[in-house]
Design a protein around this motif. Structure first.
Motif, PDB file in Angstrom:
ATOM      1  N   ALA A   1       0.822  -1.211   0.000  1.00 21.24           N
ATOM      2  CA  ALA A   1       0.000   0.000   0.000  1.00 21.24           C
ATOM      3  C   ALA A   1       0.850   1.252   0.000  1.00 21.24           C
ATOM      4  CB  ALA A   1      -0.933   0.000   1.209  1.00 21.24           C
ATOM      5  N   GLY A   2       2.155   1.105   0.266  1.00 24.13           N
ATOM      6  CA  GLY A   2       3.027   2.270   0.236  1.00 24.13           C
ATOM      7  C   GLY A   2       3.701   2.533   1.562  1.00 24.13           C
ATOM      8  N   GLU A   3       4.168   3.758   1.736  1.00 20.54           N
ATOM      9  CA  GLU A   3       4.952   4.138   2.904  1.00 20.54           C
ATOM     10  C   GLU A   3       4.242   3.785   4.204  1.00 20.54           C
ATOM     11  OE1 GLU A   3       7.175   8.112   4.749  1.00 20.54           O
ATOM     12  OE2 GLU A   3       5.924   8.248   2.965  1.00 20.54           O
ATOM     13  N   GLY A   4       4.963   3.103   5.101  1.00 17.82           N
ATOM     14  CA  GLY A   4       4.418   2.723   6.396  1.00 17.82           C
ATOM     15  C   GLY A   4       3.638   1.431   6.392  1.00 17.82           C
ATOM     16  N   SER A   5       3.403   0.854   5.226  1.00 19.88           N
ATOM     17  CA  SER A   5       2.647  -0.393   5.123  1.00 19.88           C
ATOM     18  C   SER A   5       3.590  -1.548   4.822  1.00 19.88           C
ATOM     19  CB  SER A   5       1.598  -0.298   4.014  1.00 19.88           C
ATOM     20  OG  SER A   5       0.651   0.720   4.297  1.00 19.88           O
ATOM     21  N   PRO A   6       3.184  -2.759   5.173  1.00 22.52           N
ATOM     22  CA  PRO A   6       4.066  -3.897   4.922  1.00 22.52           C
ATOM     23  C   PRO A   6       4.134  -4.256   3.441  1.00 22.52           C
ATOM     24  CG  PRO A   6       1.960  -4.651   5.789  1.00 22.52           C
ATOM     25  CD  PRO A   6       1.942  -3.155   5.872  1.00 22.52           C
ATOM     26  N   LEU A   7       5.222  -4.892   3.063  1.00 17.18           N
ATOM     27  CA  LEU A   7       5.326  -5.536   1.760  1.00 17.18           C
ATOM     28  C   LEU A   7       4.561  -6.840   1.849  1.00 17.18           C
ATOM     29  CD1 LEU A   7       6.566  -6.038  -1.068  1.00 17.18           C
ATOM     30  CD2 LEU A   7       8.552  -7.035   0.118  1.00 17.18           C
ATOM     31  N   LEU A   8       3.617  -7.053   0.937  1.00 17.16           N
ATOM     32  CA  LEU A   8       2.803  -8.259   0.926  1.00 17.16           C
ATOM     33  C   LEU A   8       3.325  -9.197  -0.141  1.00 17.16           C
ATOM     34  CD1 LEU A   8      -0.741  -6.602   1.183  1.00 17.16           C
ATOM     35  CD2 LEU A   8       0.743  -7.400   3.056  1.00 17.16           C
ATOM     36  N   VAL A   9       3.622 -10.430   0.242  1.00 18.20           N
ATOM     37  CA  VAL A   9       4.206 -11.400  -0.674  1.00 18.20           C
ATOM     38  C   VAL A   9       3.432 -12.703  -0.578  1.00 18.20           C
ATOM     39  CG1 VAL A   9       6.256 -12.727  -1.284  1.00 18.20           C
ATOM     40  CG2 VAL A   9       6.488 -10.365  -0.496  1.00 18.20           C
ATOM     41  N   LEU A  10       2.913 -13.145  -1.700  1.00 21.18           N
ATOM     42  CA  LEU A  10       2.281 -14.451  -1.786  1.00 21.18           C
ATOM     43  C   LEU A  10       3.357 -15.430  -2.235  1.00 21.18           C
ATOM     44  CD1 LEU A  10      -0.530 -15.741  -1.448  1.00 21.18           C
ATOM     45  CD2 LEU A  10      -0.869 -15.406  -3.904  1.00 21.18           C
ATOM     46  N   ALA A  11       3.686 -16.374  -1.367  1.00 19.79           N
ATOM     47  CA  ALA A  11       4.818 -17.264  -1.602  1.00 19.79           C
ATOM     48  C   ALA A  11       4.367 -18.591  -2.199  1.00 19.79           C
ATOM     49  CB  ALA A  11       5.573 -17.500  -0.303  1.00 19.79           C
ATOM     50  N   ALA A  12       5.347 -19.391  -2.593  1.00 22.54           N
ATOM     51  CA  ALA A  12       5.064 -20.680  -3.202  1.00 22.54           C
ATOM     52  C   ALA A  12       4.349 -21.632  -2.247  1.00 22.54           C
ATOM     53  CB  ALA A  12       6.359 -21.314  -3.695  1.00 22.54           C
ATOM     54  N   ASP A  13       4.411 -21.363  -0.937  1.00 17.21           N
ATOM     55  CA  ASP A  13       3.710 -22.202   0.025  1.00 17.21           C
ATOM     56  C   ASP A  13       2.221 -21.897   0.087  1.00 17.21           C
ATOM     57  OD1 ASP A  13       3.669 -19.764   1.333  1.00 17.21           O
ATOM     58  OD2 ASP A  13       4.844 -20.427   3.078  1.00 17.21           O
ATOM     59  N   GLY A  14       1.762 -20.903  -0.714  1.00 17.64           N
ATOM     60  CA  GLY A  14       0.349 -20.557  -0.753  1.00 17.64           C
ATOM     61  C   GLY A  14      -0.078 -19.587   0.323  1.00 17.64           C
ATOM     62  N   ALA A  15       0.829 -19.201   1.215  1.00 10.51           N
ATOM     63  CA  ALA A  15       0.505 -18.267   2.295  1.00 10.51           C
ATOM     64  C   ALA A  15       0.893 -16.850   1.908  1.00 10.51           C
ATOM     65  CB  ALA A  15       1.219 -18.674   3.580  1.00 10.51           C
ATOM     66  N   LEU A  16       0.220 -15.881   2.518  1.00 14.55           N
ATOM     67  CA  LEU A  16       0.562 -14.473   2.349  1.00 14.55           C
ATOM     68  C   LEU A  16       1.467 -14.067   3.502  1.00 14.55           C
ATOM     69  CD1 LEU A  16      -0.055 -11.911   0.616  1.00 14.55           C
ATOM     70  CD2 LEU A  16      -1.811 -11.361   2.323  1.00 14.55           C
ATOM     71  N   HIS A  17       2.588 -13.430   3.164  1.00 12.68           N
ATOM     72  CA  HIS A  17       3.558 -13.011   4.165  1.00 12.68           C
ATOM     73  C   HIS A  17       3.703 -11.493   4.154  1.00 12.68           C
ATOM     74  CE1 HIS A  17       5.072 -17.223   4.540  1.00 12.68           C
ATOM     75  NE2 HIS A  17       4.723 -17.259   3.260  1.00 12.68           N
TER      76      HIS A  17
ATOM     77  N   TYR B 205       6.178  -8.223   5.238  1.00 17.04           N
ATOM     78  CA  TYR B 205       7.570  -7.880   5.539  1.00 17.04           C
ATOM     79  C   TYR B 205       7.702  -6.395   5.835  1.00 17.04           C
ATOM     80  CZ  TYR B 205       8.982 -12.413   3.597  1.00 17.04           C
ATOM     81  OH  TYR B 205       9.133 -13.764   3.350  1.00 17.04           O
ATOM     82  N   ASP B 206       8.573  -6.087   6.786  1.00 12.44           N
ATOM     83  CA  ASP B 206       8.970  -4.710   7.016  1.00 12.44           C
ATOM     84  C   ASP B 206       9.954  -4.337   5.910  1.00 12.44           C
ATOM     85  OD1 ASP B 206      10.803  -2.535   8.013  1.00 12.44           O
ATOM     86  OD2 ASP B 206       9.436  -2.591   9.712  1.00 12.44           O
ATOM     87  N   ILE B 207       9.608  -3.340   5.102  1.00 14.82           N
ATOM     88  CA  ILE B 207      10.437  -3.017   3.943  1.00 14.82           C
ATOM     89  C   ILE B 207      11.807  -2.509   4.364  1.00 14.82           C
ATOM     90  CG2 ILE B 207      10.641  -1.487   1.942  1.00 14.82           C
ATOM     91  CD1 ILE B 207       7.587  -1.611   1.701  1.00 14.82           C
ATOM     92  N   ALA B 208      11.870  -1.744   5.444  1.00 13.54           N
ATOM     93  CA  ALA B 208      13.138  -1.145   5.882  1.00 13.54           C
ATOM     94  C   ALA B 208      14.116  -2.176   6.414  1.00 13.54           C
ATOM     95  CB  ALA B 208      12.876  -0.073   6.930  1.00 13.54           C
ATOM     96  N   THR B 209      13.611  -3.144   7.177  1.00 14.40           N
ATOM     97  CA  THR B 209      14.498  -4.121   7.815  1.00 14.40           C
ATOM     98  C   THR B 209      14.544  -5.454   7.074  1.00 14.40           C
ATOM     99  OG1 THR B 209      12.739  -5.034   9.230  1.00 14.40           O
ATOM    100  CG2 THR B 209      13.938  -3.078  10.038  1.00 14.40           C
ATOM    101  N   GLY B 210      13.558  -5.729   6.238  1.00 11.03           N
ATOM    102  CA  GLY B 210      13.480  -7.021   5.566  1.00 11.03           C
ATOM    103  C   GLY B 210      12.923  -8.115   6.448  1.00 11.03           C
ATOM    104  N   GLU B 211      12.505  -7.772   7.657  1.00  8.22           N
ATOM    105  CA  GLU B 211      12.011  -8.765   8.608  1.00  8.22           C
ATOM    106  C   GLU B 211      10.577  -9.163   8.262  1.00  8.22           C
ATOM    107  OE1 GLU B 211      10.957  -9.156  13.389  1.00  8.22           O
ATOM    108  OE2 GLU B 211      11.895  -7.334  12.585  1.00  8.22           O
ATOM    109  N   ARG B 212      10.313 -10.474   8.335  1.00 11.43           N
ATOM    110  CA  ARG B 212       8.947 -10.944   8.153  1.00 11.43           C
ATOM    111  C   ARG B 212       8.165 -10.676   9.433  1.00 11.43           C
ATOM    112  NH1 ARG B 212       8.188 -16.860   5.927  1.00 11.43           N
ATOM    113  NH2 ARG B 212       9.222 -17.361   7.913  1.00 11.43           N
ATOM    114  N   THR B 213       7.000 -10.040   9.284  1.00  6.79           N
ATOM    115  CA  THR B 213       6.243  -9.593  10.453  1.00  6.79           C
ATOM    116  C   THR B 213       4.942 -10.344  10.658  1.00  6.79           C
ATOM    117  OG1 THR B 213       5.201  -7.860   9.112  1.00  6.79           O
ATOM    118  CG2 THR B 213       7.216  -7.273  10.303  1.00  6.79           C
ATOM    119  N   ALA B 214       4.426 -11.013   9.634  1.00  8.98           N
ATOM    120  CA  ALA B 214       3.153 -11.730   9.770  1.00  8.98           C
ATOM    121  C   ALA B 214       3.025 -12.736   8.641  1.00  8.98           C
ATOM    122  CB  ALA B 214       1.977 -10.750   9.744  1.00  8.98           C
ATOM    123  N   THR B 215       2.241 -13.777   8.898  1.00 12.99           N
ATOM    124  CA  THR B 215       1.995 -14.828   7.902  1.00 12.99           C
ATOM    125  C   THR B 215       0.580 -15.352   8.081  1.00 12.99           C
ATOM    126  OG1 THR B 215       4.317 -15.516   7.922  1.00 12.99           O
ATOM    127  CG2 THR B 215       2.736 -17.062   7.004  1.00 12.99           C
TER     128      THR B 215
END
Length: 428
Positions: A318-334, A336-346
């Motif tokens: 969604a942009g600044e301040g929002s997480p990066l949303l990634v649909l992975a090969a495992d079928g789950a939505l993950h 990520y914190d864009i600044a740190t690269g840390e996964r924050t939710a799944t």
């Protein structure tokens, strides 16, 4: 929840009142505004659009299609109702411009008016809903690239030939005839700032040119874009993907410039950003980065960030301040914190059945194999608006609504009677 079907598009009574309040609010508070007006003295209210109803909030809808069966629906996210659209068999892609959906087929490109859109006046916005319509067909088959602004729709075929349609004509009738542009172009011709941004087919490499709406060159920033693929319109200008990063074409004070935004490192062809996704109105773009992860381009800061997510089926933010949303090969939505690269939710796995190789979707277009539904997997998408994200599960005949500000909570699940192999959000 089961999406209700075949109910005529309608707005709750509250929306009618909200529309009246919205029109009054835009006109300003005036003690005389509430006074009765005769028919002869009544002026057209600010924001009035004939045949449409103004609403107090965004009227989001999803255009869904199954190329194998032709089943095509519009899912109204306000009422949770689905509306049938004339079948579109064999569509190879779906592009939307905020109101209209474009589905290329071997017989031409079908245009669907989803009946929901937003008009941004800068200091305020208007939200509208209207009847869902089949507009007809425009020229162009598989591989065609369609780009629009509020006035025109530019259609570029695989040979680089381009035509421009009057988009305002589509709002009330059929598409009409296009105005053919002279010459041929590399990549999509993109409407921007009452002009058209394009790339030439020069022998020494594609160069940026700016055309007027008749196709005459009015500016030649001249910057070369090797191996162009992918484009997006942001508030900062038009972004075009190139071999060494991206170009930002923008207008300021009547002057057009083309600025390079380099990766800052050598990036193999398989890891370049070739298909951009973002929330409408956002200046933060995402693109698959091959097997290694996802690119995030902050257009405001002119900076690339590669987030190590692993292979991505789809990505968006969604942009600044929002997480990066990634649909992975495992079928789950993950998330990520864009600044740190840390996964924050799944989430739990959202996808049913096999998925395409993520690399197959990174070709610069938003597409689904035309054989989807006939034994072939379809590539899901992530559509993002200001508060929710939507993920289609073609094999499971579902669409998930995700609250990305609440730990990727699944807010709603829409059960459908067709495979949503192609999906695009409108109303934005």
């Amino acid at each position: 929840m089961l999406a209700r079907r075949n109910v005529p598009a309608r707005a709750p009574a509250a929306l009618a009142l909200a529309a009246l309040l919205a029109a009054t609010g835009c006109a300003g508070r005036d003690d005389d505004a509430a006074a009765p007006r005769t028919e002869s003295s009544a002026a057209t209210p600010h924001g009035y659009v004939e045949g449409a109803q103004e609403a107090a909030e965004q009227q989001s809808r999803l255009l869904l299609s199954d190329p194998a069966t032709g089943d095509t629906r519009v899912l109204d996210l306000t009422t949770a109702e689905t509306h049938d659209v004339a079948p579109v068999t064999g569509a190879t892609a779906l592009t939307a411009d905020g109101r209209f959906g474009f589905l290329p087929t071997a017989e031409g490109t079908r245009v669907v008016d989803t009946g929901a859109w937003t008009v941004d006046h800068g200091d305020h916005v208007h939200y509208y809903r209207a009847a869902i319509r089949d507009v007809g067909r425009i020229a162009g088959g598989p591989g065609v690239q369609v780009r629009s602004d509020s006035a025109v729709t530019a259609v570029t075929d695989t040979a680089g030939r381009a035509g421009v349609y009057d988009r305002t004509a589509m709002e009330t009738g059929g598409p009409g005839a296009p105005r053919t542009l002279p010459g041929t172009y590399s990549g999509a011709v993109v409407p921007y700032g009452e002009h058209l941004v394009a790339l030439t087919r020069d022998t020494d490499g594609p160069r940026v040119v700016v055309l007027d709406r008749e196709g005459r060159r009015v500016a030649t920033p001249g910057t070369v874009c090797e191996s162009p693929s992918g484009d997006a319109v942001t508030r900062r200008g038009v972004v075009i993907g190139c071999a060494d990063g991206a170009l930002l074409v923008r207008e300021s004070g009547g002057r057009f410039t083309a600025e390079r935004i380099p990766y800052g490192e050598d990036v193999p062809a398989a890891e370049r950003a070739t298909a951009f996704h973002h929330r409408a109105g956002s200046d933060t773009l995402t693109a698959p980065a091959g097997e290694r992860g996802v690119w995030v381009l902050d257009v405001t800061d002119r900076a690339w960030t590669r987030v190590a997510t692993g292979p991505a089926v789809a990505a968006n933010t969604a942009g600044e301040g929002s997480p990066l949303l990634v649909l992975a090969a495992d079928g789950a939505l993950h998330g990520y914190d864009i600044a740190t690269g840390e996964r924050t939710a799944t989430t739990r796995p959202l996808l049913t059945g096999p998925r395409d190789d993520p690399a197959d979707s990174a070709d610069g277009t938003d597409h689904t194999d035309s054989a989807a539904g006939a034994g072939h997997a379809a590539t899901p998408r992530i559509e993002v608006d200001r508060s929710r994200a939507y993920v289609n599960d073609p094999s499971g005949k579902r669409v998930f609504e995700i609250d990305y500000n609440d730990g990727l909570r699944i807010a709603r699940t829409f059960a459908l009677d067709m495979r949503p192999a192609l999906m695009a959000e409108t109303g934005r």
